[in-house]
Design a protein around this motif. Sequence first.
Motif, PDB file in Angstrom:
ATOM      1  N   SER A 246      77.601  67.619  39.199  1.00 34.24           N
ATOM      2  CA  SER A 246      77.647  69.045  38.864  1.00 34.24           C
ATOM      3  C   SER A 246      77.029  69.810  40.033  1.00 34.24           C
ATOM      4  O   SER A 246      76.316  69.214  40.851  1.00 34.24           O
ATOM      5  CB  SER A 246      76.813  69.300  37.607  1.00 34.24           C
ATOM      6  N   PRO A 247      77.283  71.132  40.116  1.00 33.78           N
ATOM      7  CA  PRO A 247      76.695  71.895  41.221  1.00 33.78           C
ATOM      8  C   PRO A 247      75.179  71.695  41.334  1.00 33.78           C
ATOM      9  O   PRO A 247      74.657  71.534  42.442  1.00 33.78           O
ATOM     10  CB  PRO A 247      77.044  73.343  40.874  1.00 33.78           C
ATOM     11  N   ALA A 248      74.497  71.664  40.212  1.00 33.40           N
ATOM     12  CA  ALA A 248      73.031  71.522  40.250  1.00 33.40           C
ATOM     13  C   ALA A 248      72.627  70.137  40.758  1.00 33.40           C
ATOM     14  O   ALA A 248      71.713  69.992  41.588  1.00 33.40           O
ATOM     15  CB  ALA A 248      72.443  71.751  38.859  1.00 33.40           C
ATOM     16  N   GLN A 249      73.330  69.100  40.250  1.00 34.74           N
ATOM     17  CA  GLN A 249      73.015  67.730  40.695  1.00 34.74           C
ATOM     18  C   GLN A 249      73.308  67.571  42.185  1.00 34.74           C
ATOM     19  O   GLN A 249      72.566  66.926  42.922  1.00 34.74           O
ATOM     20  CB  GLN A 249      73.861  66.726  39.910  1.00 34.74           C
ATOM     21  N   LYS A 250      74.422  68.198  42.590  1.00 29.95           N
ATOM     22  CA  LYS A 250      74.823  68.105  43.987  1.00 29.95           C
ATOM     23  C   LYS A 250      73.750  68.727  44.888  1.00 29.95           C
ATOM     24  O   LYS A 250      73.380  68.165  45.918  1.00 29.95           O
ATOM     25  CB  LYS A 250      76.160  68.843  44.176  1.00 29.95           C
ATOM     26  N   GLU A 251      73.252  69.879  44.441  1.00 26.32           N
ATOM     27  CA  GLU A 251      72.216  70.548  45.227  1.00 26.32           C
ATOM     28  C   GLU A 251      70.965  69.678  45.317  1.00 26.32           C
ATOM     29  O   GLU A 251      70.351  69.553  46.381  1.00 26.32           O
ATOM     30  CB  GLU A 251      71.877  71.895  44.570  1.00 26.32           C
ATOM     31  N   GLU A 252      70.604  69.053  44.187  1.00 26.50           N
ATOM     32  CA  GLU A 252      69.414  68.204  44.189  1.00 26.50           C
ATOM     33  C   GLU A 252      69.612  67.001  45.124  1.00 26.50           C
ATOM     34  O   GLU A 252      68.724  66.651  45.912  1.00 26.50           O
ATOM     35  CB  GLU A 252      69.122  67.715  42.754  1.00 26.50           C
ATOM     36  N   LEU A 253      70.799  66.406  45.046  1.00 30.24           N
ATOM     37  CA  LEU A 253      71.092  65.231  45.877  1.00 30.24           C
ATOM     38  C   LEU A 253      71.049  65.601  47.364  1.00 30.24           C
ATOM     39  O   LEU A 253      70.449  64.889  48.186  1.00 30.24           O
ATOM     40  CB  LEU A 253      72.474  64.681  45.486  1.00 30.24           C
ATOM     41  N   ILE A 254      71.662  66.747  47.684  1.00 26.76           N
ATOM     42  CA  ILE A 254      71.684  67.173  49.089  1.00 26.76           C
ATOM     43  C   ILE A 254      70.277  67.474  49.589  1.00 26.76           C
ATOM     44  O   ILE A 254      69.922  67.147  50.718  1.00 26.76           O
ATOM     45  CB  ILE A 254      72.627  68.392  49.268  1.00 26.76           C
ATOM     46  N   THR A 255      69.469  68.081  48.712  1.00 24.90           N
ATOM     47  CA  THR A 255      68.084  68.351  49.097  1.00 24.90           C
ATOM     48  C   THR A 255      67.383  67.048  49.482  1.00 24.90           C
ATOM     49  O   THR A 255      66.704  66.970  50.508  1.00 24.90           O
ATOM     50  CB  THR A 255      67.321  69.022  47.930  1.00 24.90           C
ATOM     51  N   TRP A 256      67.561  66.031  48.659  1.00 27.56           N
ATOM     52  CA  TRP A 256      66.939  64.732  48.970  1.00 27.56           C
ATOM     53  C   TRP A 256      67.513  64.133  50.253  1.00 27.56           C
ATOM     54  O   TRP A 256      66.784  63.568  51.071  1.00 27.56           O
ATOM     55  CB  TRP A 256      67.123  63.751  47.808  1.00 27.56           C
ATOM     56  N   LEU A 257      68.831  64.263  50.446  1.00 24.90           N
ATOM     57  CA  LEU A 257      69.465  63.676  51.635  1.00 24.90           C
ATOM     58  C   LEU A 257      68.979  64.342  52.923  1.00 24.90           C
ATOM     59  O   LEU A 257      68.884  63.703  53.967  1.00 24.90           O
ATOM     60  CB  LEU A 257      71.002  63.812  51.558  1.00 24.90           C
ATOM     61  N   GLU A 258      68.662  65.634  52.809  1.00 19.63           N
ATOM     62  CA  GLU A 258      68.278  66.362  54.023  1.00 19.63           C
ATOM     63  C   GLU A 258      66.772  66.360  54.273  1.00 19.63           C
ATOM     64  O   GLU A 258      66.318  66.796  55.333  1.00 19.63           O
ATOM     65  CB  GLU A 258      68.790  67.811  53.945  1.00 19.63           C
ATOM     66  N   LYS A 259      66.011  65.886  53.308  1.00 23.12           N
ATOM     67  CA  LYS A 259      64.547  65.909  53.420  1.00 23.12           C
ATOM     68  C   LYS A 259      64.080  64.987  54.546  1.00 23.12           C
ATOM     69  O   LYS A 259      64.493  63.836  54.620  1.00 23.12           O
ATOM     70  CB  LYS A 259      63.945  65.464  52.082  1.00 23.12           C
ATOM     71  N   LYS A 260      63.246  65.524  55.416  1.00 25.96           N
ATOM     72  CA  LYS A 260      62.729  64.696  56.518  1.00 25.96           C
ATOM     73  C   LYS A 260      61.441  63.977  56.093  1.00 25.96           C
ATOM     74  O   LYS A 260      61.222  62.818  56.423  1.00 25.96           O
ATOM     75  CB  LYS A 260      62.447  65.567  57.758  1.00 25.96           C
ATOM     76  N   ASP A 261      60.545  64.720  55.401  1.00 23.51           N
ATOM     77  CA  ASP A 261      59.284  64.109  54.955  1.00 23.51           C
ATOM     78  C   ASP A 261      59.362  63.834  53.464  1.00 23.51           C
ATOM     79  O   ASP A 261      59.618  64.745  52.669  1.00 23.51           O
ATOM     80  CB  ASP A 261      58.104  65.066  55.215  1.00 23.51           C
ATOM     81  N   PHE A 262      59.156  62.578  53.108  1.00 20.33           N
ATOM     82  CA  PHE A 262      59.232  62.253  51.684  1.00 20.33           C
ATOM     83  C   PHE A 262      58.437  60.989  51.393  1.00 20.33           C
ATOM     84  O   PHE A 262      58.148  60.183  52.289  1.00 20.33           O
ATOM     85  CB  PHE A 262      60.691  62.077  51.244  1.00 20.33           C
ATOM     86  N   ASP A 263      58.064  60.845  50.123  1.00 22.31           N
ATOM     87  CA  ASP A 263      57.468  59.596  49.662  1.00 22.31           C
ATOM     88  C   ASP A 263      58.641  58.679  49.291  1.00 22.31           C
ATOM     89  O   ASP A 263      59.451  59.012  48.417  1.00 22.31           O
ATOM     90  CB  ASP A 263      56.584  59.878  48.443  1.00 22.31           C
ATOM     91  N   PRO A 264      58.773  57.530  49.971  1.00 21.68           N
ATOM     92  CA  PRO A 264      59.951  56.667  49.771  1.00 21.68           C
ATOM     93  C   PRO A 264      60.221  56.367  48.295  1.00 21.68           C
ATOM     94  O   PRO A 264      61.352  56.529  47.829  1.00 21.68           O
ATOM     95  CB  PRO A 264      59.577  55.396  50.534  1.00 21.68           C
ATOM     96  N   LYS A 265      59.161  55.967  47.578  1.00 22.05           N
ATOM     97  CA  LYS A 265      59.361  55.608  46.165  1.00 22.05           C
ATOM     98  C   LYS A 265      59.915  56.769  45.361  1.00 22.05           C
ATOM     99  O   LYS A 265      60.802  56.612  44.524  1.00 22.05           O
ATOM    100  CB  LYS A 265      58.026  55.155  45.555  1.00 22.05           C
ATOM    101  N   GLU A 266      59.360  57.957  45.647  1.00 24.72           N
ATOM    102  CA  GLU A 266      59.781  59.149  44.908  1.00 24.72           C
ATOM    103  C   GLU A 266      61.255  59.451  45.198  1.00 24.72           C
ATOM    104  O   GLU A 266      62.043  59.727  44.284  1.00 24.72           O
ATOM    105  CB  GLU A 266      58.892  60.331  45.324  1.00 24.72           C
ATOM    106  N   LYS A 267      61.614  59.388  46.488  1.00 25.26           N
ATOM    107  CA  LYS A 267      62.995  59.689  46.877  1.00 25.26           C
ATOM    108  C   LYS A 267      63.967  58.691  46.267  1.00 25.26           C
ATOM    109  O   LYS A 267      64.995  59.082  45.677  1.00 25.26           O
ATOM    110  CB  LYS A 267      63.118  59.680  48.408  1.00 25.26           C
ATOM    111  N   ILE A 268      63.649  57.406  46.411  1.00 18.43           N
ATOM    112  CA  ILE A 268      64.544  56.375  45.878  1.00 18.43           C
ATOM    113  C   ILE A 268      64.711  56.546  44.364  1.00 18.43           C
ATOM    114  O   ILE A 268      65.827  56.496  43.834  1.00 18.43           O
ATOM    115  CB  ILE A 268      64.020  54.962  46.240  1.00 18.43           C
TER     116      ILE A 268
END
Lengths: 324, 324
Positions: A246-268
């Motif tokens: 859905s548009p909202a899920q897509k936005e969330e997924l893209i946000t994660w894909l583009e994130k440079k700094d993240f906690d690996p466990k949280e992202k996965i």
Amino acid sequence: MYTLLEAQNLVEKHIQSLSIPDTPPELYEPVRYILSLGGKRIRPALVILACDLFDGEVASALIPAVSIEVFHNFTLLHDDIMDRSERRRGSPTVHVKYNENVAILSGDVMSILASRLMNQAPGNVLNLVHDVFTKTAMQVCEGQQLDMNFEELLTVSEVEYLAMIELKTAVLIAASLKIGAILGGASQRDSEDLYEFGKNLGIAFQLQDDLLDTYGDPGVMGKNQGTDIMDNKKTFLVIHALGAASPAQKEELITWLEKKDFDPKEKIGAVIRIFDSLNIKEETELKIKDYYQKALSNLEDLNRPEERKAELYNFASFLRTRNR
Amino acid sequence: MYTLLEAQNLVEKHIQSLSIPDTPPELYEPVRYILSLGGKRIRPALVILACDLFDGEVASALIPAVSIEVFHNFTLLHDDIMDRSERRRGSPTVHVKYNENVAILSGDVMSILASRLMNQAPGNVLNLVHDVFTKTAMQVCEGQQLDMNFEELLTVSEVEYLAMIELKTAVLIAASLKIGAILGGASQRDSEDLYEFGKNLGIAFQLQDDLLDTYGDPGVMGKNQGTDIMDNKKTFLVIHALGAASPAQKEELITWLEKKDFDPKEKIGAVIRIFDSLNIKEETELKIKDYYQKALSNLEDLNRPEERKAELYNFASFLRTRNR
């Protein structure tokens, strides 16, 4: 009749005894090194099985089989430079262990060595075998280029992705079978059927790789779960998810894909939750089953007694049920 | 009978019309780019001249000739990455114009393309031609590795240096002639003689390159004098000078070679003064003459009417008298 295991062992023995020049050592030691790291020797074993399937002389297929494995390892060596990978089969990659120039040049010489080994195919099929080999080798480069292109793109279609893994992974498996068939004296029709079998199996194989990286058992896999997600790799799972979201899920997924700094466990965890809500695991399994069925149907079409095809059915089932 | 110029033009026309795939453009555009930068097309022209010398069908030598040129340009492409060179024939190198990954991969596909083109040699000599080609291609890699090794060494013997340029430069010129001869139907003896001619001429050619870089006329050369000295390259001149120098001169020369910060003009001037005091120009000219004489004697030995060899004599004399 050779079993897959016998073919793998035969090939392994010949790789170990392969005559590689000694000097200059800076050039040839990395060649010996990457070939010593092992691997399942699937492709050369398929050359042997295909030749044997048509009652060909297996001895004449041995050096061409080794050629395919040398070529495959050359692509791994250069891909590791391009992908900046530091580990290969649990050991340092060539450009890390030696240096980048050495990795470029020893890869170059491996590619030529593969061609030189292929030149030992019997004279009556040399031109044909070499034609399949060089065409396939160019396609593998095309696949690697597309894979690198996709890293820079956010939107890759499923069709584009499947075309990429066909080139990068499947055609070399297909060509191994086709070259073995030609060496075994198969008709053009039969060698084409075997090629299609290998191609469809190769695509299924790569899709399963994508699936296992995210949904495999880390204990069985011997590596962490979710490395593809962490590396932002455009796998079938991500591409399918972007298409189905859905548009909202897509936005969330893209946000994660583009994130440079993240906690690996949280992202996965977050990405897997999106995958789960979209039934990505099941959808991928369906796609794998689809290609697997196509492969089996190619094998059925093949004009050889069913009992002679047993090892190829075993091989397909071995790939199908692998969990690492 | 083809003249050198006719052979060069014929080859150029075929390189321009060579069918190279379009997609992915990131992979194949650099291939087209480097092939479009020109060059004298010496090696493929020699394939044509050698084939013609034995009354072979020149049409059958055309694609193998183009293969040699594609291979040669692949080595330039990858050497430029390894040597961090920014310009090639007055234009940006591939890794500068595109990027390093593109340069690695498009070089890889060129090497395979060369092999694929060589596979179009006529069936009756395919195995032999491919054997010469792949053996030579591996030797060229060995030569490049030795060249890179020498950069890290202060002392390289004259014998080691000559062995390096034989591999890096001379064997491909020699193999071009040998492959042309095989395609033309030459006896093994004659194709070996022609190989030796090419090898000795190739060594003379490289020594002359070394000489011209330091002693050539910058106006004629179209580049600055002394770039090898500035880049601390281990040329024949430096190696010979280190061998012939007094302890004090040797120390001075080494000081210059190891200097990181310097005024280019001052360094070039100082090194040339040492060369001059040791008669390095004359010594190098003697060495070139030596290899040139050997080449001419190989050509005399060749079992063909002298008038048919005219173009190869012309070619040798063209290389001998070049001033850029």
